[in-house]
Design an enzyme around this catalytic site. Structure first.
Site, PDB file in Angstrom:
ATOM      1  N   CYS A  27      49.847  49.981 -74.769  1.00 19.18           N
ATOM      2  CA  CYS A  27      48.780  50.975 -74.565  1.00 19.18           C
ATOM      3  C   CYS A  27      49.292  52.176 -73.756  1.00 19.18           C
ATOM      4  O   CYS A  27      49.561  52.045 -72.564  1.00 19.18           O
ATOM      5  CB  CYS A  27      47.619  50.286 -73.839  1.00 19.18           C
ATOM      6  SG  CYS A  27      46.358  51.398 -73.212  1.00 19.18           S
ATOM      7  N   CYS A  30      47.219  53.057 -70.689  1.00 16.73           N
ATOM      8  CA  CYS A  30      47.415  52.086 -69.607  1.00 16.73           C
ATOM      9  C   CYS A  30      48.654  52.450 -68.783  1.00 16.73           C
ATOM     10  O   CYS A  30      48.673  52.265 -67.571  1.00 16.73           O
ATOM     11  CB  CYS A  30      47.561  50.682 -70.175  1.00 16.73           C
ATOM     12  SG  CYS A  30      46.125  50.126 -71.121  1.00 16.73           S
TER      13      CYS A  30
END
Length: 102
Positions: A27, A30
């Site tokens: 991600c 993230c």
């Protein structure tokens, strides 16, 4: 930040004052929040921060209606205090504002 290792461990953390960060290695949003999370943890030291790997704990995500990452769920004494759940990139200011409102 601690890393969730089992579903049983999550239940233990929920009974304290905790914030779960749902994330995944792949991600990009993230990865963006990683550099400032230690500062966020320091500012909100009364919480235990726990990283939950979305891929390793997919059922936990489903059970808690977490379908976008990065997302945050806060608990105290087994009760959900709040959630910052979406698929959008989050800023340090947005995360801190969420935590301050708990």
């Amino acid at each position: 930040m601690k890393t969730l290792e089992s579903i049983e461990q999550m239940e233990t953390y929920k009974n304290g004052k905790s914030v779960f960060l749902f994330t995944a290695d792949w991600c990009p949003d993230c990865r963006v929040i990683e550099p400032f999370m230690p500062e966020v943890e320091e500012k909100f030291a009364d919480y235990t921060f726990v990283m939950v790997d979305r891929d390793a704990f997919l059922q936990v995500c489903i059970d808690h209606d977490v379908f976008g990452i990065p997302s945050f769920l806060a608990f105290e004494n087994g009760e959900e205090l709040g959630r910052f759940v979406s698929k959008d990139r989050k800023t340090q200011e947005e995360i801190e504002a969420f935590l301050a409102e708990l």
